[in-house]
Motif scaffolding. Structure first.
Motif, PDB file in Angstrom:
ATOM      1  N   MET A  14       0.773  -1.250   0.000  1.00  0.00           N
ATOM      2  CA  MET A  14       0.000   0.000   0.000  1.00  0.00           C
ATOM      3  C   MET A  14       0.801   1.295   0.000  1.00  0.00           C
ATOM      4  SD  MET A  14      -3.238  -1.213   2.345  1.00  0.00           S
ATOM      5  CE  MET A  14      -2.328  -2.292   3.445  1.00  0.00           C
ATOM      6  N   ASP A  15       2.093   1.215  -0.254  1.00  0.00           N
ATOM      7  CA  ASP A  15       2.885   2.450  -0.373  1.00  0.00           C
ATOM      8  C   ASP A  15       2.392   3.253  -1.578  1.00  0.00           C
ATOM      9  OD1 ASP A  15       4.657   1.827   1.784  1.00  0.00           O
ATOM     10  OD2 ASP A  15       5.613   0.356   0.479  1.00  0.00           O
ATOM     11  N   CYS A  16       1.815   2.553  -2.540  1.00  0.00           N
ATOM     12  CA  CYS A  16       1.274   3.193  -3.736  1.00  0.00           C
ATOM     13  C   CYS A  16       0.137   4.161  -3.380  1.00  0.00           C
ATOM     14  CB  CYS A  16       0.770   2.129  -4.703  1.00  0.00           C
ATOM     15  SG  CYS A  16      -0.381   0.935  -3.949  1.00  0.00           S
ATOM     16  N   VAL A  17      -0.682   3.726  -2.428  1.00  0.00           N
ATOM     17  CA  VAL A  17      -1.842   4.526  -2.017  1.00  0.00           C
ATOM     18  C   VAL A  17      -1.397   5.868  -1.438  1.00  0.00           C
ATOM     19  CG1 VAL A  17      -3.775   4.607  -0.393  1.00  0.00           C
ATOM     20  CG2 VAL A  17      -3.233   2.471  -1.579  1.00  0.00           C
ATOM     21  N   GLU A  18      -0.300   5.823  -0.681  1.00  0.00           N
ATOM     22  CA  GLU A  18       0.219   7.025  -0.034  1.00  0.00           C
ATOM     23  C   GLU A  18       0.603   8.118  -1.022  1.00  0.00           C
ATOM     24  OE1 GLU A  18      -0.527   6.760   3.357  1.00  0.00           O
ATOM     25  OE2 GLU A  18       1.499   7.482   3.766  1.00  0.00           O
ATOM     26  N   VAL A  19       1.100   7.726  -2.173  1.00  0.00           N
ATOM     27  CA  VAL A  19       1.640   8.729  -3.097  1.00  0.00           C
ATOM     28  C   VAL A  19       0.717   9.129  -4.243  1.00  0.00           C
ATOM     29  CG1 VAL A  19       4.019   8.068  -2.572  1.00  0.00           C
ATOM     30  CG2 VAL A  19       2.841   6.993  -4.518  1.00  0.00           C
ATOM     31  N   CYS A  20      -0.330   8.361  -4.489  1.00  0.00           N
ATOM     32  CA  CYS A  20      -1.183   8.674  -5.644  1.00  0.00           C
ATOM     33  C   CYS A  20      -1.922  10.001  -5.442  1.00  0.00           C
ATOM     34  CB  CYS A  20      -2.186   7.544  -5.881  1.00  0.00           C
ATOM     35  SG  CYS A  20      -3.234   7.859  -7.325  1.00  0.00           S
ATOM     36  N   PRO A  21      -1.716  10.950  -6.359  1.00  0.00           N
ATOM     37  CA  PRO A  21      -2.334  12.272  -6.198  1.00  0.00           C
ATOM     38  C   PRO A  21      -3.834  12.291  -6.475  1.00  0.00           C
ATOM     39  CG  PRO A  21      -1.113  12.203  -8.263  1.00  0.00           C
ATOM     40  CD  PRO A  21      -0.851  10.894  -7.556  1.00  0.00           C
ATOM     41  N   VAL A  22      -4.359  11.254  -7.118  1.00  0.00           N
ATOM     42  CA  VAL A  22      -5.786  11.267  -7.458  1.00  0.00           C
ATOM     43  C   VAL A  22      -6.579  10.132  -6.799  1.00  0.00           C
ATOM     44  CG1 VAL A  22      -5.479  12.529  -9.627  1.00  0.00           C
ATOM     45  CG2 VAL A  22      -5.344  10.034  -9.640  1.00  0.00           C
ATOM     46  N   ASP A  23      -5.956   9.432  -5.859  1.00  0.00           N
ATOM     47  CA  ASP A  23      -6.647   8.362  -5.111  1.00  0.00           C
ATOM     48  C   ASP A  23      -7.408   7.394  -6.010  1.00  0.00           C
ATOM     49  OD1 ASP A  23      -5.745   9.366  -2.701  1.00  0.00           O
ATOM     50  OD2 ASP A  23      -7.523  10.582  -2.338  1.00  0.00           O
ATOM     51  N   CYS A  24      -6.694   6.837  -6.970  1.00  0.00           N
ATOM     52  CA  CYS A  24      -7.396   5.954  -7.911  1.00  0.00           C
ATOM     53  C   CYS A  24      -7.133   4.468  -7.676  1.00  0.00           C
ATOM     54  CB  CYS A  24      -7.088   6.345  -9.345  1.00  0.00           C
ATOM     55  SG  CYS A  24      -5.367   6.204  -9.814  1.00  0.00           S
ATOM     56  N   PHE A  25      -6.753   4.111  -6.422  1.00  0.00           N
ATOM     57  CA  PHE A  25      -6.567   2.700  -6.092  1.00  0.00           C
ATOM     58  C   PHE A  25      -7.841   2.132  -5.469  1.00  0.00           C
ATOM     59  CE2 PHE A  25      -2.181   3.936  -6.551  1.00  0.00           C
ATOM     60  CZ  PHE A  25      -1.596   2.800  -7.097  1.00  0.00           C
ATOM     61  N   TYR A  26      -8.092   0.843  -5.771  1.00  0.00           N
ATOM     62  CA  TYR A  26      -9.273   0.146  -5.253  1.00  0.00           C
ATOM     63  C   TYR A  26      -8.809  -1.151  -4.623  1.00  0.00           C
ATOM     64  CZ  TYR A  26     -11.871   3.771  -7.472  1.00  0.00           C
ATOM     65  OH  TYR A  26     -12.347   5.013  -7.780  1.00  0.00           O
ATOM     66  N   GLU A  27      -9.454  -1.526  -3.516  1.00  0.00           N
ATOM     67  CA  GLU A  27      -8.931  -2.611  -2.708  1.00  0.00           C
ATOM     68  C   GLU A  27      -9.773  -3.885  -2.694  1.00  0.00           C
ATOM     69  OE1 GLU A  27      -8.754  -1.768   1.490  1.00  0.00           O
ATOM     70  OE2 GLU A  27      -7.215  -3.309   1.805  1.00  0.00           O
ATOM     71  N   GLY A  28      -9.122  -4.994  -3.045  1.00  0.00           N
ATOM     72  CA  GLY A  28      -9.734  -6.309  -2.916  1.00  0.00           C
ATOM     73  C   GLY A  28      -9.124  -7.030  -1.730  1.00  0.00           C
ATOM     74  N   GLU A  29      -9.568  -8.275  -1.502  1.00  0.00           N
ATOM     75  CA  GLU A  29      -9.040  -9.066  -0.391  1.00  0.00           C
ATOM     76  C   GLU A  29      -7.525  -9.234  -0.492  1.00  0.00           C
ATOM     77  OE1 GLU A  29     -10.231 -10.910   2.378  1.00  0.00           O
ATOM     78  OE2 GLU A  29     -11.843  -9.445   2.127  1.00  0.00           O
ATOM     79  N   THR A  30      -7.054  -9.576  -1.685  1.00  0.00           N
ATOM     80  CA  THR A  30      -5.640  -9.943  -1.814  1.00  0.00           C
ATOM     81  C   THR A  30      -4.767  -8.939  -2.560  1.00  0.00           C
ATOM     82  OG1 THR A  30      -6.135 -11.178  -3.836  1.00  0.00           O
ATOM     83  CG2 THR A  30      -6.187 -12.414  -1.768  1.00  0.00           C
TER      84      THR A  30
END
Ligand code: SF4
Ligand code: F3S
Length: 104
Positions: A14-30
């Motif tokens: 989840m380090d990716c989530v910290e840096v994304c300027p547009v919050d375009c990550f979505y979370e599944g179980e794995t």
């Protein structure tokens, strides 16, 4: 756009989530996925991912993952803050065949 690939499965740092300027990550179980219509192609998440799970969709192996990212970005909830990675994340780092075994 960038896509999240198999290396994220069961690692989910989840380090990716910290840096994304547009919050375009979505979370599944794995694993996490990127919404292709929201990603602005800035590339800052790519070097932040410890197992190098994030690649540009122009790379050879990206096709299958691009489709999966698009599909699941519509189904999974948005994630805007880094949570706690799985305690056994390191055990799964670099393991091949994770999609068949663990994806959910
Ligand atoms: Fe977010 Fe930029 Fe990564 Fe796209 S490339 S997911 S906009 S950090
Ligand atoms: Fe996955 Fe890497 Fe982000 S492991 S959650 S794509 S930092």
């Amino acid at each position: 756009t960038y896509v999240v690939t198999e290396a994220c499965i069961k690692c989910k740092y989840m380090d990716c989530v910290e840096v994304c300027p547009v919050d375009c990550f979505y979370e599944g179980e794995t694993m996490l996925v990127i919404h292709p219509d929201e990603c602005i192609d800035c590339g800052v998440c790519e070097p932040e991912c410890p197992p190098e799970a994030i690649i540009p969709d122009t790379e050879g192996e990206a096709d299958r993952w691009a489709e999966l990212n698009r599909d699941y970005a519509e189904k999974w909830p948005n994630i805007t803050r880094k949570g706690e990675p799985p305690a056994d994340a390191e055990d799964y780092r670099g393991m091949p065949g994770k999609f068949e075994k663990f994806f959910s």
